[in-house]
Scaffold this active site. Structure first.
Site, PDB file in Angstrom:
ATOM      1  CG  ASP A   1       5.874   0.875  -5.210  1.00  0.00           C
ATOM      2  OD1 ASP A   1       6.121   1.832  -4.493  1.00  0.00           O
ATOM      3  OD2 ASP A   1       5.049  -0.009  -4.892  1.00  0.00           O
TER       4      ASP A   1
ATOM      5  CG  ASP B   1       5.937   6.107  -1.993  1.00  0.00           C
ATOM      6  OD1 ASP B   1       4.827   5.767  -2.422  1.00  0.00           O
ATOM      7  OD2 ASP B   1       6.083   7.041  -1.183  1.00  0.00           O
TER       8      ASP B   1
HETATM    9  N1  ADE Z   1       1.642  -0.665  -1.708  1.00  0.00           N
HETATM   10  C1  ADE Z   1       2.560  -0.956  -2.643  1.00  0.00           C
HETATM   11  N2  ADE Z   1       3.323   0.135  -2.937  1.00  0.00           N
HETATM   12  C2  ADE Z   1       2.855   1.147  -2.147  1.00  0.00           C
HETATM   13  C3  ADE Z   1       3.210   2.510  -1.972  1.00  0.00           C
HETATM   14  N3  ADE Z   1       4.211   3.057  -2.663  1.00  0.00           N
HETATM   15  N4  ADE Z   1       2.501   3.244  -1.067  1.00  0.00           N
HETATM   16  C4  ADE Z   1       1.511   2.681  -0.360  1.00  0.00           C
HETATM   17  N5  ADE Z   1       1.118   1.406  -0.488  1.00  0.00           N
HETATM   18  C5  ADE Z   1       1.789   0.636  -1.367  1.00  0.00           C
END
Ligand code: ADE
Length: 281
Positions: free
Chosen positions: A219, A221
């Site tokens: 992703d 974030d």
């Molecule tokens: N693990 C996978 N994506 C994450 C994110 N955006 N923030 C923290 N841990 C994660």
């Protein structure tokens, strides 16, 4: 009904993260349930055999993903691995991307860490009269990183995208970051973010293990116009790329099992580094 003892030392371990709770293509030959002074590890340790090499596999969050990131028994995990002979750890982690060019499903071999855990996780073996300080300027093992990078590069024509360095921000969780925090981590030079590389990497250093994390982006974030991170998104991209993740880990294990890497996997270069007189069982 696997045997619960194994009488040869196992030098290499994989700590599997979210979406990587097992490795196919390996024959399970034993399942160990060690108890350490820090309690039992998150999961039984499976001893897997492949091309004559033995590998230890531990599921960081437990077999049923029952340990949230702040609940993972990191000291027990590291102590249990060390106790059965492990000196070399490949840790796998799903991460959020903090950089445009690191796209979901890309792999990153980080070389730096920023600690944003909040001190609520037990983070050291050195306490209660056992005093020690370890250097952590370079949190990962360069020799191990070189092997991982070579393996990933050889898979680049094959749908694997590799970023061969980067800084992983390790946040507390279990809540994800605010948008302001996400932008701040970008301004700090963070490449990716997760909730699990620390204190695992610090404890591995104290235990004189060579340790490298392989990160896979799931992703962006919440700083990007892409969908804000949520668990479904993490699992969706993890699942979409789990075969590449397993192939990469498999290729690293094959390489590490070669005789030329015997010093690396027995972590000769870390021997005596911590000098804390620790007993791991
Ligand atoms: N693990 C996978 N994506 C994450 C994110 N955006 N923030 C923290 N841990 C994660």
């Amino acid at each position: 009904n696997l045997p619960t003892t194994f009488d040869k030392p196992v030098h290499i371990a994989v700590i599997g993260g979210t979406g990587l709770a097992q490795l196919e293509g390996y024959e399970p030959i034993a399942e160990l349930n060690p108890i350490t002074p820090w309690g039992p590890p998150a999961s039984p340790i499976r001893i897997l055999s492949h091309n004559g090499a033995n590998i230890a596999f531990l599921a960081r969050h437990g077999l049923y993903h029952q340990y949230a990131p702040h609940e993972v028994p990191n000291r027990a995990n590291i102590a249990a691995l060390r106790h059965i002979g492990v000196r070399c750890v490949i840790a796998f982690s799903a991460v959020g991307s903090l950089q445009e060019e690191i796209k979901p499903m890309d792999f990153v071999v980080p070389d730096q860490v920023i600690d944003r855990t909040k001190g609520i996780r037990p983070f050291t073996f050195f306490e209660g009269g056992v005093v020690g300080h370890v250097g952590f300027a370079d949190p990962f093992d360069a020799g191990l990183a070189a092997v991982v990078k070579r393996c990933a590069q050889s898979m680049e024509g094959d749908g694997v995208v590799l970023h061969d360095k980067g800084t992983v921000v390790v946040m507390e969780g279990p809540q994800f970051s605010t948008r302001a925090e996400s932008h701040m981590y970008r301004s700090w030079g963070g490449s990716v973010i997760n909730m699990s590389t620390l204190p695992e990497a610090k404890l591995a250093r104290e235990a004189e293990l060579s340790y490298q994390v392989i990160a896979m982006a799931t992703d962006y974030d919440c700083w990007h116009s892409f969908e804000d991170v949520n668990v479904e998104l993490v699992l969706k991209y993890m699942k979409a790329n789990v075969n590449n993740a397993k192939r990469l880990v498999g290729s690293v294990l094959d390489q590490l099992s070669q005789r030329e890497h015997s010093d690396l996997i027995t972590a000769k270069h870390w021997e005596g580094y911590a000098q804390g007189g620790l007993k791991f069982m």
